[in-house]
Design an enzyme around this catalytic site. Structure first.
Site, short mmCIF file in Angstrom:
data_model
loop_
_atom_site.label_atom_id
_atom_site.label_comp_id
_atom_site.label_asym_id
_atom_site.label_seq_id
_atom_site.Cartn_x
_atom_site.Cartn_y
_atom_site.Cartn_z
N GLY A 1 26.79 5.84 2.64
CA GLY A 1 26.79 7.20 3.15
C GLY A 1 26.71 7.22 4.65
O GLY A 1 26.93 6.21 5.33
N PRO B 1 24.89 1.57 4.15
CA PRO B 1 25.09 1.11 2.77
C PRO B 1 23.80 1.12 1.96
O PRO B 1 22.71 1.05 2.51
CB PRO B 1 25.62 -0.31 2.96
CG PRO B 1 25.08 -0.75 4.27
CD PRO B 1 25.03 0.49 5.13
N VAL B 2 23.96 1.17 0.64
CA VAL B 2 22.82 1.13 -0.29
C VAL B 2 23.04 -0.04 -1.24
O VAL B 2 24.12 -0.21 -1.79
CB VAL B 2 22.69 2.45 -1.08
CG1 VAL B 2 21.49 2.38 -2.01
CG2 VAL B 2 22.58 3.63 -0.14
N ASP C 1 21.78 19.00 3.08
CA ASP C 1 22.90 18.16 2.65
C ASP C 1 22.90 17.98 1.13
O ASP C 1 23.11 16.90 0.61
CB ASP C 1 22.85 16.80 3.34
CG ASP C 1 24.19 16.07 3.25
OD1 ASP C 1 25.21 16.74 3.03
OD2 ASP C 1 24.20 14.84 3.41
N PHE D 1 24.12 7.38 6.49
CA PHE D 1 23.01 6.55 6.97
C PHE D 1 23.41 5.08 7.01
O PHE D 1 23.09 4.35 7.94
CB PHE D 1 21.80 6.76 6.06
CG PHE D 1 20.54 6.06 6.49
CD1 PHE D 1 19.60 6.73 7.27
CD2 PHE D 1 20.29 4.76 6.13
CE1 PHE D 1 18.43 6.09 7.67
CE2 PHE D 1 19.14 4.11 6.52
CZ PHE D 1 18.20 4.79 7.29
N LEU E 1 25.78 -0.59 -3.92
CA LEU E 1 25.93 0.58 -4.79
C LEU E 1 26.82 1.64 -4.19
O LEU E 1 27.43 2.43 -4.90
CB LEU E 1 24.54 1.19 -5.07
CG LEU E 1 23.53 0.28 -5.77
CD1 LEU E 1 22.18 0.96 -5.84
CD2 LEU E 1 24.02 -0.09 -7.17
#
Length: 815
Positions: free
Chosen positions: A507, A511-512, A623, A509, A504
């Site tokens: 970021g 991948p999503v 954020d 952190f 998707l």
């Protein structure tokens, strides 16, 4: 971008001559096109048509070319754009000498091709490319519309100079969507010095692409090699021009200069029957020409947008401290050509303006150095063509302007002349750096030994990473974190082994991915990247904040997974993904009418009020940005990504840090500069999002033809002049409630005020949005100007802030 016109039809008084195999309509001296209603069009046989049209059903008529099977009609060329027909009676004819004439009802010449030679058996044709041509009897083209672009560049068109004819082909914007007459902006390929594309507003330069380097323009961030079209600059003794050609003939694409001066490419989506934005030439505030002065480099990813090149200092330190950068920088040590100068390599930058340059394609880089060294007026040199190594020589004379930092992209290498003493200083630096590296290697080896000893222990205690939450006020809190722990095999199966098709986004952190559990539930899996700057602390933060917080406008955490080196968080899946993907997309933003936008604003406000005031733990998000606002199937907003959040108890409302985190463009001034964060920092971020939702424009990279302000400055200017309604994105205006719009803008400006004590609390924001009471006057925003001072303000920051969907900054030291 698309022009909405009323179109009349053309009749051909005689039978059309079929001249070539494409079934292409032609016009010869025995034929005339008369402007009447209800007859056939002259067509290229495939893609384009020629006809009369009148914009917005006005009484002005034009002859133009548009796409044949695309609705609404999109005009790509206008013959008489600056001399409209006075009424609907007109004739387009090809005279025996070979001139195309557009005549009014009174037989007055409105427009002509101005061919001076007399042609034998001339024929006019509309080609499949959209090019209207006049041929002589043997088929030679003697005139073509492609030599006279209007506001659109089609495949096969040339932008540049034909030295044989002395003619320049360039694009000129339309005045507005309802008037195709020549506007103020021009876009051309300028061969002066060395070719580069130039955008002007009248005589004022707005943008220069940087020189052509064999692969692309030095500063062309969005123009990359692709499988749709190829592009390039052709340089011969006869002509110099920029062009592009299709690699896939089934693709329909156009490059257009908008009435507001934005150069942008569109690709036709046949499935959705709409034009999709492919890229824009101007990306951010650093694309404004010469924004940082001589020897200054612009970086759109930092709060203070301009910096002097290494070994250069501000020419006027006082003005520079005020962020007035036009005077630029000078060498820290003056040149002494007779005593010998040196050249220092600068990498990863957009090459300077080449207006005052010289080039030789046959010289090597070493020979280029020798030529520049012998000429005291030569200030820098670089390779001319990097497509096949480093070939050719490009020299600069005078000040070096229009430089920007292109990192993390490849940028370009340039060698700049400096005083010989700078070389000695550089050698000392090399010695120091070498010693530091040696010490660093030793420390790294020691740390690797320590980490090896700890690794087994960490693997055995992986689940305790989440459940050993030392931030909790008491032991009972740990029991409340009883979220499901997913087995890694379940997540791997749900995401099809983390297939790229299921990805998707990504970021700070990691991948999503989208996944589907065996029972059919859709999930979103955030997988910590091994290279992520965010780590265990952020992972714990996410679980602490989400697990203990429940609100309809906060994303729901379903569970977590810690197995070996893998750390993952499992969320509910949001059908419409993140706000920025819809809000800043020219086509998808049409889904956001004003009621939906206002609902999103209110939802974010309520979610943020819950975090600041009503939740068990006071949470400062740190954020908040458009990409961290997720939208469900009904476009309801949910705040996400709490990896950088901070929690407080009691009456605490903020703190101080030496590790500034967040995304520039949304960060408040006191946080970005001094590391001071509070609930009012989130309020500032919310205000930026409100103005972005209303306008449909990013704070970062906002460009306006009338000034150089960013979005906050533009909104403030309109507010001061009682013109706030002009901020609303056009697609939302039809459905907007003017009082709600102006109130939302007013509240947004209250939230982005320079001083945190002036900003309202989120509970006040929710109340102000929900009722019609009087609002306090807004004071000037923080980070609100582009590079000029508004009205009488003399001490306002002139930073060009940005709100791009960039990876979160999480390792910046506060000054």
């Amino acid at each position: 971008m698309e022009l909405y016109y009323s179109f009349a039809i053309i009749t051909i008084t005689n039978v059309l001559l079929l001249l070539i195999t494409h079934a292409m309509d032609t016009l010869n001296p025995s034929h005339t096109l008369r402007h009447t209603t209800g007859d056939t069009l002259i067509s290229s046989g495939g893609t384009f048509e020629l006809g009369f049209f009148n914009p917005d059903n006005s009484n002005k008529w034009y002859v133009g070319v548009w796409y044949k099977r695309i609705a609404p009609k999109t005009v790509v060329w206008v013959a008489n754009r600056d001399n409209p027909l006075p009424d609907s009676s007109a004739t387009l004819t090809l005279t025996p000498p070979g001139r195309l004439l557009l005549l009014s009802a009174a037989n007055a010449t409105i427009w002509s091709t101005n061919i001076s030679n007399i042609l034998h058996n001339p024929v006019a044709q509309l080609l499949d490319s959209g090019n209207l041509v006049v041929r002589d009897g043997i088929g030679l083209i003697v005139w073509q519309s492609f030599d006279f672009p209007t506001d659109t560049l089609l495949p096969g068109m040339k932008l540049g100079w034909n030295y044989a004819t002395g003619r320049e082909a360039y694009m000129t914007s339309a005045k507005n969507g309802g008037d195709p007459a020549s506007g103020d902006f021009t876009f051309r390929c300028d061969p002066t010095g060395y070719p580069q594309n130039v955008l002007k507003n009248g005589g004022s330069v707005q943008y220069k692409s940087g020189p052509w380097n064999g692969l692309g323009f030095s500063g062309g961030q969005n123009l990359k090699r692709n499988n749709l079209f190829k592009f390039g600059v052709v340089m011969t003794k006869a002509e110099v021009y920029y062009h592009y050609e299709l690699l896939n003939r089934s693709v329909i694409t156009r490059f257009q200069l908008s009435e507001s001066g934005v150069a942008q490419r569109f690709v036709w989506n046949d499935e959705k029957q709409e034009w999709a934005m492919y890229h824009t030439v101007q990306v951010d505030g650093c694309d404004m020409y010469n924004s940082c002065g001589a020897h200054g480099s612009c970086n759109a990813d930092v709060v203070l947008g301009c910096a002097c090149l290494e070994r250069f200092v501000p020419k006027d330190p006082v003005e520079w401290s005020r962020q007035e950068w036009r005077n630029g920088c000078v060498r820290s040590k003056p040149l002494n050509c007779k005593s010998g100068d040196v050249f220092l390599k600068y990498s990863g930058i957009k090459l300077p303006d080449t207006q005052l340059s010289w080039f030789n394609a046959s010289l090597s880089l070493r020979e280029c150095n020798q030529v520049c060294s012998k000429n005291c007026s030569c200030m820098a040199y670089a390779s001319l063509d990097i497509s096949r190594g480093q070939n050719g020589c490009l020299l600069w004379f005078g000040d070096l302007v229009n430089i920007r930092d292109m990192s993390p992209g490849p940028g370009h290498d340039i060698y700049i002349r400096l005083a010989a003493s700078e070389s000695r200083g550089k050698k000392r630096q090399v010695v120091i750096v070498t010693l530091c590296l040696m010490v660093g290697v030793i420390l790294v080896c020691l740390s690797l030994l320590l980490s090896f000893q700890m690794r087994k222990r960490m693997n055995h205690q992986s689940s305790e990473i989440v459940l050993g939450l030392d931030d909790q006020p008491d032991e009972s809190d740990n029991k409340e974190l009883e979220l499901p722990q997913f087995d890694l095999s379940i997540i791997v199966k749900a995401t099809n082994d983390f297939s790229m098709d299921n990805k998707l986004g990504e970021g700070g952190f990691g991948p999503v991915y989208k996944g589907v559990l065996d029972e059919g539930q859709e999930i979103a899996v955030k997988r910590m990247s091994k290279t992520s700057h965010q780590g265990v602390d952020e992972f714990k933060n996410e679980v602490i904040c989400i697990a203990k917080l429940q609100h309809r406008n906060l994303v729901k955490l379903l569970g977590w997974c810690v197995q070996g080196t893998e750390k993952m968080l499992v969320y509910e899946y949001m059908t419409n993904k993140s706000l920025d993907l819809i809000l800043f997309n020219p086509t998808r933003s049409l889904l956001l009418d004003w009621p939906r936008r206002f609902n999103i604003i209110n939802g974010i406000a309520r979610g943020l009020m819950y975090l600041h005031q009503d939740s068990r733990l006071r949470v400062i998000h740190r954020d908040l940005k458009a990409s961290n606002i997720l939208l469900d199937c009904d476009m309801n907003p949910k705040i996400s990504d709490f990896g950088l959040a901070r929690t407080f108890g009691g009456n605490e409302t903020g703190g101080n840090t030496s590790r500034v985190v967040g995304t520039y463009g949304y960060m408040s001034p006191e946080y970005a500069v001094d590391g001071m964060f509070s609930v009012k920092s989130d309020v500032f971020s919310f205000g930026v999002i409100v103005l972005e939702i209303v306008s449909g424009k990013r704070n970062r990279g906002f460009v306006h033809s009338d000034h150089r302000l960013n979005l906050l400055g533009h909104a403030w200017m309109l507010y001061e002049e009682d013109r706030s309604i002009e901020l609303v994105e056009p697609c939302a205006k039809k459905s907007c409630d003017i009082s709600e719009v102006t109130r939302s803008i007013h509240v947004g400006l209250l939230c982005v005020q320079q001083h945190p004590e002036d900003r309202p609390s989120m509970s006040s924001v929710v109340m102000m949005l929900s009722n019609g009471g009087a609002l306090p006057e807004a004071k000037h925003p923080g980070f609100f100007t582009g590079r000029e001072i508004l009205k009488s303000e003399t001490s306002v920051s002139t930073t060009t802030s940005s709100s791009t969907n960039a990876i979160t900054i999480s390792l910046v030291e506060a000054r």
